[in-house]
Write a protein that holds these residues in place. Structure first.
Motif, short mmCIF file in Angstrom:
data_model
loop_
_atom_site.label_atom_id
_atom_site.label_comp_id
_atom_site.label_asym_id
_atom_site.label_seq_id
_atom_site.Cartn_x
_atom_site.Cartn_y
_atom_site.Cartn_z
N ILE A 44 -50.07 -40.82 16.24
CA ILE A 44 -50.91 -41.14 17.24
C ILE A 44 -51.83 -39.83 17.40
O ILE A 44 -51.50 -38.62 17.28
CB ILE A 44 -50.34 -41.57 18.49
N SER A 45 -53.01 -40.00 17.99
CA SER A 45 -53.82 -39.08 18.65
C SER A 45 -54.68 -39.46 19.71
O SER A 45 -54.81 -40.71 20.06
CB SER A 45 -54.69 -38.52 17.21
N SER A 46 -55.31 -38.75 20.33
CA SER A 46 -56.11 -38.67 21.61
C SER A 46 -57.61 -39.11 21.22
O SER A 46 -58.01 -38.49 20.48
CB SER A 46 -55.97 -37.61 22.56
N ALA A 47 -58.22 -40.30 21.85
CA ALA A 47 -59.49 -40.32 21.53
C ALA A 47 -60.10 -40.48 23.26
O ALA A 47 -59.53 -41.08 23.97
CB ALA A 47 -59.71 -41.75 21.13
N THR A 48 -61.23 -39.76 23.19
CA THR A 48 -61.91 -39.67 24.58
C THR A 48 -63.22 -40.63 24.43
O THR A 48 -64.13 -40.92 25.68
CB THR A 48 -62.34 -38.45 24.98
N THR A 49 -63.49 -41.21 23.38
CA THR A 49 -64.70 -42.22 23.19
C THR A 49 -64.27 -43.19 22.36
O THR A 49 -63.32 -43.23 21.55
CB THR A 49 -65.92 -41.53 22.83
N VAL A 50 -65.09 -44.24 22.24
CA VAL A 50 -64.70 -45.47 21.34
C VAL A 50 -65.04 -45.21 19.89
O VAL A 50 -64.04 -45.21 18.99
CB VAL A 50 -65.58 -46.79 21.57
N ASP A 51 -65.86 -44.04 19.56
CA ASP A 51 -66.31 -43.69 18.44
C ASP A 51 -65.06 -42.85 17.79
O ASP A 51 -64.71 -42.98 16.68
CB ASP A 51 -67.58 -42.95 18.32
N GLU A 52 -64.60 -41.94 18.58
CA GLU A 52 -63.10 -41.22 18.14
C GLU A 52 -62.01 -42.03 18.01
O GLU A 52 -61.37 -41.82 16.84
CB GLU A 52 -62.89 -40.27 19.39
N ALA A 53 -62.02 -43.02 18.83
CA ALA A 53 -60.75 -44.34 18.43
C ALA A 53 -61.33 -44.83 17.24
O ALA A 53 -60.18 -45.13 16.33
CB ALA A 53 -60.83 -44.98 19.58
N ARG A 54 -62.34 -45.24 16.70
CA ARG A 54 -62.66 -45.83 15.51
C ARG A 54 -62.15 -44.85 14.33
O ARG A 54 -61.73 -45.11 13.29
CB ARG A 54 -64.00 -46.14 15.41
N PHE A 55 -62.58 -43.53 14.51
CA PHE A 55 -62.41 -42.46 13.62
C PHE A 55 -60.92 -42.29 13.30
O PHE A 55 -60.29 -42.34 12.28
CB PHE A 55 -63.05 -41.27 13.88
N LEU A 56 -60.26 -42.29 14.29
CA LEU A 56 -58.54 -41.96 14.25
C LEU A 56 -58.00 -43.33 13.48
O LEU A 56 -57.16 -43.27 12.87
CB LEU A 56 -57.92 -42.01 15.58
N THR A 57 -58.56 -44.53 14.05
CA THR A 57 -58.01 -45.66 13.31
C THR A 57 -58.14 -45.89 11.89
O THR A 57 -57.22 -46.33 11.27
CB THR A 57 -58.40 -46.82 14.01
#
Length: 359
Positions: A156-169
């Motif tokens: 798991i990792s932290s996302a502070t924006t939707v774009d970061e969340a998509r990258f992590l996924t």
């Protein structure tokens, strides 16, 4: 009996309660992680400030007390290239404080260090076999993520924006920590360092939940049962709580920090880079007010903190937090002082009671 409306995190991590104790470097160790795990949540050990042997020791202590799942947390930053001019200018900026307290800035100081996740870290994790590994500031190299996933370790990792969340996924995460603007400590921001565009928890969680197919863990401004209920209503499968655990007796924070937390108001924290070089939310103090919370002279993470160490060492014994990084989220006033195991159970029970009210 009312149960959790979304059990994906419970199944993913094999835990009983959808509460993750935030890994807070310097503020908690295996003692708190054990307590949270025994309550049914996910206990976390922050590893960025530890040597390999210290990490081994902490994990051994945890395993000796419980067979519950464990999260190990690492940073994913890149150590900056030396910049003697910037570091010298930062020291000059602090020189007046050195003179005020009879310190000599030319005598040197202990450099700040945070160990980023690398090949050796990966080998250690594969040796220790935690059930979960969490990252801050993005993800490590792809080959390291591949090794962790091959060992069936959840990431798991932290996302502070939707774009970061998509990258992590797209790059191997099993769940996303949606870190709202309200969260204490370091921002997990890794695609941009612009704090002016950061998003609050209430806006961030549902947008990330809509954008990714994996479970979302809400974080930021959650310190009581109401925050947990709201997080589930917004689409989260669990919450990660940090500041509320700082009030627990298992917390390693100093008496000065603890006293400040007990009196801090909702509008008395700020995002600042002067303590480490990266944006982090802390209680306002003399330094953030006089230098400005975001100062362009502060060296890159983690080098800004080194020159502050003599000032902290001099003033903290006097009961002063003027030169300390007293991390805190915006909801500290909502926290209650309980042992970590009791707090975890209390938060879960109260959240379930409130959820029943809406049936």
């Amino acid at each position: 009996m009312k149960t959790w409306s979304d059990t994906r995190i419970l199944k993913l991590f094999n835990i009983d309660l959808p509460i993750l104790q935030a890994p807070m470097a310097g503020a908690n160790n295996s003692v708190m992680a054990i307590a949270v795990a025994k309550a049914g949540g996910l206990g976390s050990i922050p590893c960025a400030l530890y040597t390999a042997d210290q990490i081994r020791n902490e994990v051994q202590k945890f395993r000796a007390e419980t067979n519950k799942p464990l999260n190990l947390n690492f940073f994913c930053h890149k150590n900056p290239a030396p910049d003697s001019i910037r570091e010298e200018n930062w020291l000059k900026k602090l020189e007046a404080y050195y003179h005020e307290f009879g310190l000599d800035s030319k005598n040197g100081y202990t450099p700040s260090s945070r160990n980023p996740f690398d090949e050796k870290s990966c080998e250690l994790v594969l040796e220790l076999k935690p059930e979960v590994v969490s990252f801050h500031f993005g993800l490590p190299a792809k080959e390291l993520v591949t090794k962790l996933k091959a060992a069936h370790i959840k990431i798991i990792s932290s996302a502070t924006t939707v774009d970061e969340a998509r990258f992590l996924t797209e790059n191997g995460c099993d769940a996303i920590i949606a870190q709202g603007f309200e969260a204490g400590g370091h921002r997990g921001i890794f695609q941009s360092l612009d704090i002016n565009t950061q998003v609050g928890t209430m806006a961030l969680v549902p947008q990330i939940a809509d954008a990714v197919s994996i479970p979302v863990i809400a974080s930021g401004g959650i310190a009581d049962a109401r925050g947990i209920v709201a997080s589930f209503a917004l689409g989260a499968s669990a919450v990660q709580i940090g500041t509320a655990y700082l009030f627990c007796p298992e917390s390693l924070i100093s008496p000065v920090h603890r006293k400040a937390l007990k009196s801090v108001k909702d509008n008395q924290t700020t995002l600042t880079n002067i303590f480490t070089g990266r944006p982090a939310r802390a209680i306002e103090n003399r330094l953030t007010k006089e230098l400005g919370p975001m100062n362009i002279l502060a060296p890159e993470f983690p080098l800004a903190g080194g020159p502050l160490s003599p000032l902290k060492a001099k003033t903290e014994p006097m009961g002063s937090g003027d030169f300390m990084s007293m991390w805190s989220g915006q909801a500290a006033h909502l926290a209650v002082e309980l042992p970590a195991e009791e707090l975890t159970k209390h938060l879960a029970n109260e959240a379930l009671k409130r959820m029943r009210m809406f049936d």
